[in-house]
Design an enzyme around this catalytic site. Sequence first.
Site, mmCIF file in Angstrom:
data_model
loop_
_atom_site.group_PDB
_atom_site.id
_atom_site.type_symbol
_atom_site.label_atom_id
_atom_site.label_comp_id
_atom_site.label_asym_id
_atom_site.label_seq_id
_atom_site.Cartn_x
_atom_site.Cartn_y
_atom_site.Cartn_z
ATOM 1 N N ARG A 21 0.853 -1.207 0.000
ATOM 2 C CA ARG A 21 0.000 0.000 0.000
ATOM 3 C C ARG A 21 0.883 1.250 0.000
ATOM 4 O O ARG A 21 2.106 1.147 0.064
ATOM 5 C CB ARG A 21 -0.942 0.000 1.221
ATOM 6 C CG ARG A 21 -0.252 -0.284 2.541
ATOM 7 C CD ARG A 21 -1.254 -0.773 3.611
ATOM 8 N NE ARG A 21 -0.587 -1.400 4.734
ATOM 9 C CZ ARG A 21 -0.225 -0.773 5.835
ATOM 10 N NH1 ARG A 21 -0.480 0.510 5.979
ATOM 11 N NH2 ARG A 21 0.387 -1.417 6.812
ATOM 12 N N VAL A 69 10.670 -7.499 7.637
ATOM 13 C CA VAL A 69 11.973 -6.978 7.173
ATOM 14 C C VAL A 69 13.015 -6.906 8.299
ATOM 15 O O VAL A 69 14.215 -6.843 8.033
ATOM 16 C CB VAL A 69 11.852 -5.584 6.502
ATOM 17 C CG1 VAL A 69 10.992 -5.651 5.245
ATOM 18 C CG2 VAL A 69 11.336 -4.535 7.468
ATOM 19 N N ASN A 95 11.579 0.341 1.295
ATOM 20 C CA ASN A 95 10.530 1.325 1.596
ATOM 21 C C ASN A 95 9.720 0.982 2.853
ATOM 22 O O ASN A 95 9.110 1.868 3.448
ATOM 23 C CB ASN A 95 9.599 1.439 0.371
ATOM 24 C CG ASN A 95 8.280 2.076 0.713
ATOM 25 O OD1 ASN A 95 8.168 3.296 0.809
ATOM 26 N ND2 ASN A 95 7.253 1.257 0.948
ATOM 27 N N TYR A 159 11.563 7.407 15.342
ATOM 28 C CA TYR A 159 11.396 7.406 13.879
ATOM 29 C C TYR A 159 12.457 8.288 13.202
ATOM 30 O O TYR A 159 13.098 7.873 12.231
ATOM 31 C CB TYR A 159 9.985 7.907 13.568
ATOM 32 C CG TYR A 159 9.622 7.935 12.105
ATOM 33 C CD1 TYR A 159 9.300 6.760 11.424
ATOM 34 C CD2 TYR A 159 9.560 9.135 11.404
ATOM 35 C CE1 TYR A 159 8.943 6.792 10.081
ATOM 36 C CE2 TYR A 159 9.209 9.177 10.068
ATOM 37 C CZ TYR A 159 8.901 8.000 9.409
ATOM 38 O OH TYR A 159 8.551 8.035 8.077
HETATM 39 P P1 NAP Z 1 2.090 2.652 4.998
HETATM 40 O O1 NAP Z 1 0.995 3.079 4.091
HETATM 41 O O2 NAP Z 1 1.830 2.532 6.451
HETATM 42 O O3 NAP Z 1 2.702 1.268 4.435
HETATM 43 C C1 NAP Z 1 3.753 0.636 5.121
HETATM 44 C C2 NAP Z 1 4.253 -0.533 4.310
HETATM 45 O O4 NAP Z 1 5.354 -1.142 5.020
HETATM 46 C C3 NAP Z 1 3.213 -1.626 4.130
HETATM 47 O O5 NAP Z 1 3.411 -2.221 2.873
HETATM 48 C C4 NAP Z 1 3.555 -2.616 5.228
HETATM 49 O O6 NAP Z 1 3.178 -3.950 4.946
HETATM 50 C C5 NAP Z 1 5.069 -2.522 5.220
HETATM 51 N N1 NAP Z 1 5.663 -2.964 6.486
HETATM 52 C C6 NAP Z 1 5.533 -2.393 7.698
HETATM 53 N N2 NAP Z 1 6.224 -3.093 8.623
HETATM 54 C C7 NAP Z 1 6.796 -4.138 7.952
HETATM 55 C C8 NAP Z 1 7.620 -5.206 8.363
HETATM 56 N N3 NAP Z 1 8.026 -5.373 9.627
HETATM 57 N N4 NAP Z 1 8.015 -6.100 7.426
HETATM 58 C C9 NAP Z 1 7.613 -5.972 6.142
HETATM 59 N N5 NAP Z 1 6.839 -4.967 5.692
HETATM 60 C C10 NAP Z 1 6.437 -4.060 6.598
HETATM 61 O O7 NAP Z 1 3.350 3.653 4.896
HETATM 62 P P2 NAP Z 1 3.757 4.741 3.798
HETATM 63 O O8 NAP Z 1 3.243 6.056 4.242
HETATM 64 O O9 NAP Z 1 3.473 4.254 2.428
HETATM 65 O O10 NAP Z 1 5.345 4.778 4.046
HETATM 66 C C11 NAP Z 1 6.272 4.095 3.248
HETATM 67 C C12 NAP Z 1 7.667 4.553 3.632
HETATM 68 O O11 NAP Z 1 7.746 5.965 3.456
HETATM 69 C C13 NAP Z 1 8.020 4.279 5.098
HETATM 70 O O12 NAP Z 1 9.384 3.928 5.194
HETATM 71 C C14 NAP Z 1 7.778 5.626 5.752
HETATM 72 O O13 NAP Z 1 8.558 5.778 6.922
HETATM 73 C C15 NAP Z 1 8.211 6.558 4.645
HETATM 74 N N6 NAP Z 1 7.670 7.898 4.773
HETATM 75 C C16 NAP Z 1 6.320 8.126 4.740
HETATM 76 C C17 NAP Z 1 5.843 9.426 4.866
HETATM 77 C C18 NAP Z 1 4.370 9.752 4.832
HETATM 78 O O14 NAP Z 1 4.040 10.944 5.068
HETATM 79 N N7 NAP Z 1 3.497 8.832 4.554
HETATM 80 C C19 NAP Z 1 6.741 10.490 5.050
HETATM 81 C C20 NAP Z 1 8.110 10.210 5.081
HETATM 82 C C21 NAP Z 1 8.560 8.920 4.937
HETATM 83 P P3 NAP Z 1 1.754 -4.580 5.449
HETATM 84 O O15 NAP Z 1 0.689 -4.012 4.544
HETATM 85 O O16 NAP Z 1 1.933 -6.043 5.307
HETATM 86 O O17 NAP Z 1 1.590 -4.118 6.874
#
Ligand code: NAP
Length: 253
Positions: A21, A69, A95, A159
């Site tokens: 996602r 991971v 990611n 974080y």
């Molecule tokens: P998200 O919608 O919460 O999705 C998180 C993803 O990581 C999901 O696919 C989840 O898999 C996977 N995941 C979480 N824990 C895991 C684990 N232990 N092992 C394997 N997979 C795992 O997050 P997002 O907003 O797309 O964020 C993606 C990346 O961007 C992250 O590294 C986040 O820190 C970074 N980021 C996001 C933002 C933001 O504003 N959204 C800003 C800066 C950086 P499941 O579906 O199986 O749980």
Amino acid sequence: MSESGLWEVEGKAALVTGASRGIGQAIAIKLSQMGARVACVATSAENCADTVAACLEHSEGARAYGVDVSDTDAVDALVKEVLSEMGSIDILVNNAGITQDQLLLRMTEDDFDRVVEVNLKGTWNFLKSAARGLMKSGGRAINVASVVGVTGNAGQANYAASKAGVIGLTRSVAKELSGRGVCVNAVAPGFIETDMTSEITEAAAEQLKTSIPLGRVGSSAEVAEAVAWLAGPGGAYVTGQTIIVDGGLSLGG
Ligand code: NAP
């Protein structure tokens, strides 16, 4: 390399973690649109079913995999499985990430450890396991950090530390693998609309928008474009860098 002598994504094997996602899903789909075969990884393979279906609309060979991971042995086994099924991993996108926000005085040891284990150690796990494969193809690794790894953020000590760690890891591994033609970079998103940010109240989101020079939150697709540039011919002479995709948030003022 293509006939033009430029590295192209077309025909390459990519592995994207956190692909079920949000940002990871957008990255997997974007790379498939560029012609990559994509290994989509999340905590379970079932969670990646929609992403794989979307990728298969654009290129062949997308597959779903499940792993935590942060589990070093399990990641090593998964990378071997992907290598035997896809033949190579030419593009690695780390990611997957989580938040467990709390002010320092209220943050538990588990809050700290878990976030660092998933965000930082998870990235190290995949870099280490995939490094030999990346060296064979002179490939690309792109790590998704966060702008708060550069600026810091109250309530996100765990974080922000994990993401600052990802940036240091990126720069170090870029130096180590540069002799084999591997480019290792990071993308640091700002406030992107995904499940991760969905719990923030509307009032807080409105307030945050006023501190973003471009005046709006970002989309997963906009982060995927930066990753795609680093993964494609444009990123051929770029390594150890962090591209901030935050609408100007980190400019402050
Ligand atoms: P998200 O919608 O919460 O999705 C998180 C993803 O990581 C999901 O696919 C989840 O898999 C996977 N995941 C979480 N824990 C895991 C684990 N232990 N092992 C394997 N997979 C795992 O997050 P997002 O907003 O797309 O964020 C993606 C990346 O961007 C992250 O590294 C986040 O820190 C970074 N980021 C996001 C933002 C933001 O504003 N959204 C800003 C800066 C950086 P499941 O579906 O199986 O749980």
